[in-house]
Design an enzyme around this catalytic site. Structure first.
Site, PDB file in Angstrom:
ATOM      1  N   HIS A 102       2.782  -9.340  -3.307  1.00  0.00           N
ATOM      2  CA  HIS A 102       3.788  -9.524  -4.976  1.00  0.00           C
ATOM      3  C   HIS A 102       4.646 -10.782  -5.013  1.00  0.00           C
ATOM      4  O   HIS A 102       4.633 -11.428  -6.532  1.00  0.00           O
ATOM      5  CB  HIS A 102       4.527  -8.516  -5.663  1.00  0.00           C
ATOM      6  CG  HIS A 102       4.674  -8.108  -6.749  1.00  0.00           C
ATOM      7  ND1 HIS A 102       4.895  -6.982  -7.638  1.00  0.00           N
ATOM      8  CD2 HIS A 102       3.656  -8.900  -7.916  1.00  0.00           C
ATOM      9  CE1 HIS A 102       4.897  -7.030  -9.020  1.00  0.00           C
ATOM     10  NE2 HIS A 102       4.336  -8.281  -9.184  1.00  0.00           N
ATOM     11  N   ASP A 125       4.807  -0.662 -11.625  1.00  0.00           N
ATOM     12  CA  ASP A 125       6.038  -1.567 -10.473  1.00  0.00           C
ATOM     13  C   ASP A 125       6.484  -0.450  -9.703  1.00  0.00           C
ATOM     14  O   ASP A 125       7.317   0.508 -10.442  1.00  0.00           O
ATOM     15  CB  ASP A 125       5.798  -2.924  -9.946  1.00  0.00           C
ATOM     16  CG  ASP A 125       6.608  -2.736  -8.849  1.00  0.00           C
ATOM     17  OD1 ASP A 125       6.324  -2.237  -7.870  1.00  0.00           O
ATOM     18  OD2 ASP A 125       5.942  -3.965  -8.305  1.00  0.00           O
ATOM     19  N   HIS A 127       8.920  -0.959  -7.931  1.00  0.00           N
ATOM     20  CA  HIS A 127      10.432  -1.965  -7.230  1.00  0.00           C
ATOM     21  C   HIS A 127      10.490  -2.714  -8.412  1.00  0.00           C
ATOM     22  O   HIS A 127       9.413  -3.065  -9.448  1.00  0.00           O
ATOM     23  CB  HIS A 127       9.499  -2.274  -6.109  1.00  0.00           C
ATOM     24  CG  HIS A 127       9.274  -1.235  -5.433  1.00  0.00           C
ATOM     25  ND1 HIS A 127       7.848  -1.148  -4.697  1.00  0.00           N
ATOM     26  CD2 HIS A 127      10.520  -0.675  -4.066  1.00  0.00           C
ATOM     27  CE1 HIS A 127       7.919  -0.340  -4.018  1.00  0.00           C
ATOM     28  NE2 HIS A 127       9.360   0.244  -3.525  1.00  0.00           N
ATOM     29  N   ASP A 129      11.663  -5.241  -7.830  1.00  0.00           N
ATOM     30  CA  ASP A 129      11.256  -6.828  -7.683  1.00  0.00           C
ATOM     31  C   ASP A 129      12.531  -7.848  -8.050  1.00  0.00           C
ATOM     32  O   ASP A 129      11.908  -8.952  -8.323  1.00  0.00           O
ATOM     33  CB  ASP A 129       9.959  -7.523  -7.758  1.00  0.00           C
ATOM     34  CG  ASP A 129       8.572  -6.779  -7.082  1.00  0.00           C
ATOM     35  OD1 ASP A 129       9.510  -5.296  -5.914  1.00  0.00           O
ATOM     36  OD2 ASP A 129       7.638  -6.542  -7.241  1.00  0.00           O
ATOM     37  N   HIS A 142       8.989 -10.684  -1.395  1.00  0.00           N
ATOM     38  CA  HIS A 142       7.740 -10.077  -2.027  1.00  0.00           C
ATOM     39  C   HIS A 142       8.726  -9.355  -3.180  1.00  0.00           C
ATOM     40  O   HIS A 142       8.139  -8.338  -4.258  1.00  0.00           O
ATOM     41  CB  HIS A 142       6.944  -9.007  -1.294  1.00  0.00           C
ATOM     42  CG  HIS A 142       6.830  -7.517  -1.292  1.00  0.00           C
ATOM     43  ND1 HIS A 142       6.049  -7.069  -0.849  1.00  0.00           N
ATOM     44  CD2 HIS A 142       8.498  -7.392  -0.640  1.00  0.00           C
ATOM     45  CE1 HIS A 142       6.764  -5.760  -0.028  1.00  0.00           C
ATOM     46  NE2 HIS A 142       8.109  -6.165   0.080  1.00  0.00           N
ATOM     47  N   ASP A 228       1.886  -3.741  -9.513  1.00  0.00           N
ATOM     48  CA  ASP A 228       1.387  -3.736  -8.082  1.00  0.00           C
ATOM     49  C   ASP A 228       0.649  -1.970  -7.978  1.00  0.00           C
ATOM     50  O   ASP A 228       1.480  -1.050  -8.998  1.00  0.00           O
ATOM     51  CB  ASP A 228       2.942  -3.613  -7.740  1.00  0.00           C
ATOM     52  CG  ASP A 228       2.856  -3.305  -6.530  1.00  0.00           C
ATOM     53  OD1 ASP A 228       2.642  -2.316  -5.606  1.00  0.00           O
ATOM     54  OD2 ASP A 228       4.162  -4.109  -5.793  1.00  0.00           O
ATOM     55  N   ASP A 230       1.669   0.129  -6.050  1.00  0.00           N
ATOM     56  CA  ASP A 230       2.344   1.015  -5.287  1.00  0.00           C
ATOM     57  C   ASP A 230       3.414   1.716  -6.982  1.00  0.00           C
ATOM     58  O   ASP A 230       3.750   2.634  -6.209  1.00  0.00           O
ATOM     59  CB  ASP A 230       3.716   0.448  -4.103  1.00  0.00           C
ATOM     60  CG  ASP A 230       4.485  -0.422  -4.581  1.00  0.00           C
ATOM     61  OD1 ASP A 230       4.485  -0.746  -5.650  1.00  0.00           O
ATOM     62  OD2 ASP A 230       4.919  -1.376  -4.371  1.00  0.00           O
ATOM     63  N   GLU A 273      -0.681  -5.784  -3.587  1.00  0.00           N
ATOM     64  CA  GLU A 273      -0.608  -4.996  -2.575  1.00  0.00           C
ATOM     65  C   GLU A 273      -1.714  -4.162  -2.249  1.00  0.00           C
ATOM     66  O   GLU A 273      -0.956  -3.014  -1.990  1.00  0.00           O
ATOM     67  CB  GLU A 273       0.633  -4.766  -2.867  1.00  0.00           C
ATOM     68  CG  GLU A 273       2.348  -5.549  -4.033  1.00  0.00           C
ATOM     69  CD  GLU A 273       2.918  -5.518  -2.283  1.00  0.00           C
ATOM     70  OE1 GLU A 273       2.085  -5.397  -1.176  1.00  0.00           O
ATOM     71  OE2 GLU A 273       3.824  -6.831  -2.381  1.00  0.00           O
TER      72      GLU A 273
END
Length: 301
Positions: A102, A125, A127, A129, A142, A228, A230, A273
């Site tokens: 990312h 996402d 997260h 980030d 990332h 992303d 994830d 990712e």
């Protein structure tokens, strides 16, 4: 949406510590990415993968310097990506960047922002980030791209593309949050970033979340979608480097992509990712391609 989609492979693995994510672009191609988008009657042009700095395994596996791992390589990669995305938009095509970790978002959005005065960003996402070197527990870049795009962090990252302050905090929507570091939580509260955690998605439902997101960003002149894998539950997408249980379902994500397609507000996109080295039978790449099919207008009937 523009009639021609231009795919840009961004095989960067420098933003984190698990090799294999640099193979993500080709895994998605193998899963039928081009054919899937062509099936929506859009024209697809694949620019191939952009050049990446060589990987020095000793440095790659070593300890970070100054709180930032592989800073030089990430910066170089993102500068190249910025120019590629810029050229794609100049040619009147829709840029679809496939990663790669990312950290590439700094390059993608730097290229996109050259064409918009008031860019919005949807960050789909697990997260935020939103770390900087001092708040990051890992030194993995990332986990820092969105904060750098806002204009905070190491100067090399903040100034990718030759300028800074690409995104305003009031033009960001975070969707799927369930793993935030302490510094990120504090920053989100203080900056007032629009955020939908998994608890919010559970309570409101994905339809309302996307409806509210579209309404929230109506004052922007372009919207970038940064997805992303994830964000999804690891049961759905096991081949990614920072799995967090309790994520968005595959069906919820299809609905989100379908609604964003129908709203016709997304002007650029990246999907990141996917790591085939830790995947199961290329499942994550297959799922990613399915989501892209929905985003580009694939229908059952």
């Amino acid at each position: 949406m523009k009639k021609t989609v231009e795919i840009i492979g961004a095989p960067c693995a420098f933003g984190q510590r698990k090799l294999g994510v640099n193979m993500g672009p080709n895994a998605m191609r193998y899963a039928g990415l081009v054919e899937r988008i062509e099936g929506t009657e859009l024209t697809v042009e694949d620019k191939g993968n952009i050049a990446s700095p060589a990987i020095d395994m000793k440095k790659y596996r070593g300890e970070q310097e100054g709180g930032l791992r592989n800073l030089e390589e990430v910066t170089e990669f993102c500068e190249t990506l910025c120019d590629e995305v810029d050229q794609t938009i100049q040619s009147g095509k829709f840029p679809l960047v496939i990663g790669g970790d990312h950290s590439i978002a700094m390059g993608t959005i730097a290229g996109v922002k050259r064409h918009y005065d008031n860019l919005g960003v949807i960050w789909y996402d697990a997260h935020g980030d939103l770390n900087i070197a001092d708040s990051s527990p890992s030194g993995n870049i990332h986990g820092m791209p969105l904060r750098a795009l806002i204009g905070e962090g190491h100067p090399d990252l903040v100034n990718i593309g030759g300028y800074q302050n690409k995104v305003k905090t009031e033009n960001i929507v975070l969707i799927g949050m369930r793993d935030l570091d302490a510094g990120e939580k504090k920053y989100i509260r203080e900056a007032g970033i629009k955020t939908y955690t998994m608890a919010d998605i559970d309570k409101l439902g994905m339809q309302k979340v996307i409806d509210e997101t579209i309404d929230y960003l109506k004052g922007t002149d372009g919207v970038h979608l940064s997805l992303d894998v994830d964000a999804l539950d690891p049961v759905e997408t096991p081949g990614t480097g920072t799995c967090v249980p309790g994520g968005i379902t595959y069906r919820e994500s299809h609905l989100a992509m379908e609604m964003l397609h129908d709203a016709n507000i997304i002007t650029s996109m990246e999907l990141v990712e996917v790591n085939p080295l830790i995947d199961i039978n290329n499942k994550t790449a297959d799922q990613a391609v399915g989501l892209l099919g929905s985003f580009f207008g694939e229908t059952l009937l």
